[in-house]
Write an enzyme that holds these catalytic residues in place. Structure first.
Site, PDB file in Angstrom:
ATOM      1  N   SER A   1      -4.620 -27.632 -49.870  1.00  0.00           N
ATOM      2  CA  SER A   1      -5.269 -28.656 -50.694  1.00  0.00           C
ATOM      3  C   SER A   1      -5.388 -30.019 -50.018  1.00  0.00           C
ATOM      4  CB  SER A   1      -4.524 -28.809 -52.018  1.00  0.00           C
ATOM      5  OG  SER A   1      -3.148 -29.072 -51.786  1.00  0.00           O
TER       6      SER A   1
ATOM      7  N   LYS B   1      -9.288 -33.826 -53.889  1.00  0.00           N
ATOM      8  CA  LYS B   1      -9.538 -34.694 -55.048  1.00  0.00           C
ATOM      9  C   LYS B   1     -10.910 -35.369 -55.005  1.00  0.00           C
ATOM     10  CE  LYS B   1      -5.058 -35.446 -56.943  1.00  0.00           C
ATOM     11  NZ  LYS B   1      -4.075 -35.023 -55.903  1.00  0.00           N
TER      12      LYS B   1
ATOM     13  N   GLU C   1      -6.085 -43.138 -63.143  1.00  0.00           N
ATOM     14  CA  GLU C   1      -4.635 -43.159 -63.015  1.00  0.00           C
ATOM     15  C   GLU C   1      -4.286 -42.593 -61.651  1.00  0.00           C
ATOM     16  OE1 GLU C   1      -6.313 -40.661 -64.131  1.00  0.00           O
ATOM     17  OE2 GLU C   1      -5.345 -38.990 -63.088  1.00  0.00           O
TER      18      GLU C   1
END
Ligand SMILES: *Cc1c(COP(=O)(O)O)cnc(C)c1O
Length: 398
Positions: free
Chosen positions: A380, A88, A110
């Site tokens: 990930s 991310k 968010e």
């Protein structure tokens, strides 16, 4: 006015937003295009990706897992080793640099599990931006360590009490804040979702995963993989790794959604996998596959991994699925937890529960493939954030 980037992916995507947001979306698109054509922007991004994020992340050959499964050779792209523990940060850093370029001073974001909130708070601290993170109060209770991380990094965490008090409600609140404060505020969206240009921007900032992985596969394995596998929440890590191989016709692309307690249980987040509830709809500014009830209300979802627990999927995945350039399947909570343990034992790597869904698909698929075939898995994120969940689920057996 000329359109700079395609707004849609076939029939999906678009800009379903209030008129007040259109200027901000147009500005964002213009700024992104000009930034990507600006060597100084790219140099700063690349420098921070190396010196702050820790890129390139390694490619690891999973020798013992490959031997155990007895089929294809398995390689792991190690996004778990990026700063803050997941992919991310790639997107958060890219968007934060755009914020600086637009001379805005404030970001709103968010978060569900807290991972995107932590990535946003991190880049805000790095670049001296004010950061407000909206988070459902149910998620705040479930993800306490990440709430403290965000606060330590200097972000304000605003609890959201509306709706189911989870991710989709946090997105609504972040959008509301953005509409009100659009002059000095950027909405730092965390996945390949939302109105154009977000899905394209997020893909481009995450495409570093696929570019690195393609080069590393050619160096280490001397060939491209036969199959690339990634988990799909909103779809950003998957689209990032897929983008490196989408032009290689020989490479099969597989996305893995959250099967939760099983498709027939109704408790899952398999947007493509549930023929009765998955329909095309509009959510948070984009047209895509959305789990909904017979009245078109957004269905409740379930997954052991908070990062995959969302009722919609990024619009580009909807197109890749329709055109059969990528295929989508799901792994249940149980399969993911089992894969989690397998990777711990065979490779000495504790994966995120989201990533464990991709590993679960490898465990199903590798034994059906030949030993001279190759699978690339995008790992990930790391599993540190999931230890409480795993202890709760597996406690007795540990
Ligand atoms: C958030 C998250 C995901 C899911 O998001 P995508 O946008 O689908 O990539 C997957 N893995 C990890 C580790 C995450 O933190």
């Amino acid at each position: 006015m000329t359109t700079l980037l395609p707004h849609k992916f076939g029939p999906y995507g678009g800009q379903f937003v209030p008129e007040t947001l259109m200027p901000a979306l147009i500005e964002l698109e213009r700024e992104f295009v000009s930034a990507r054509n600006d060597p100084a922007f790219n140099a700063e991004f690349d420098k921070l990706m190396a010196s702050f994020v820790g890129r390139p992340t390694p490619l690891t050959y999973a020798r013992r897992l490959s031997e155990k499964l007895g089929g294809a050779q398995i390689y792991l792209k190690r996004e778990d080793l990026a700063h803050t523990g997941a992919h991310k940060i790639n997107n958060a850093l890219g968007q934060a640099l755009l914020v600086k370029r637009m001379s805005k001073k404030r970001i709103v974001a968010e978060t569900g599990a807290g991972q995107h909130g932590v990535a946003s708070a991190t880049v805000a601290a790095l670049l001296g931006l004010e950061c407000v993170v909206y988070m459902g109060s149910v998620d705040i209770a479930r993800q306490e360590p990440n709430v403290f991380r965000m606060k330590l990094l200097g972000a304000e965490v605003r609890p959201v009490e509306s709706g189911t008090k989870t991710l989709k409600d946090a997105i609504n609140e972040a959008i509301r804040d953005w509409v009100t404060n659009v002059r000095d505020t950027h909405y730092l969206l965390g996945s390949a979702l939302g109105p154009h240009p977000y899905p394209t921007i997020v893909r481009e900032f995450q495409s570093v995963i696929g570019r690195e992985a393609r080069e590393q596969m050619l160096m280490d394995a001397g060939r491209l993989p036969d199959t690339v596998i990634a988990c799909v929440g909103g779809g950003s890590n998957a689209i990032g790794v897929f983008s490196g191989f989408v032009k290689d016709e020989s490479v099969e692309l597989i996305g893995v959604e959250a099967g939760g307690s099983g498709i027939i249980s109704g408790k899952h987040a398999a947007r493509f996998g549930d023929a009765t509830k998955a329909r095309v709809g509009v959510i948070h500014g984009t047209r895509t596959y959305v789990l909904q009830d017979e009245n078109g209300q957004i269905a409740e979802t379930h997954s052991v991994s908070a990062g995959l627990d969302y009722a919609a999927v990024g619009p580009e995945h909807a197109m890749l699925r329709d055109t059969e350039r990528a295929f989508y399947t799901s792994a249940t909570d149980e399969e993911a937890l089992s894969a989690f343990q397998t990777l711990c034992h065979t490779e000495g790597i504790i994966p995120a529960l989201e990533s464990s869904h991709a590993v679960a698909e490898v465990i199903k698929r590798a034994p059906t493939m030949r030993k001279d075939q190759v699978i690339l898995v995008n790992l990930s994120g790391r599993g540190d954030k999931d230890l409480n969940t795993v202890i709760k689920e597996l406690g007795q057996n540990l």
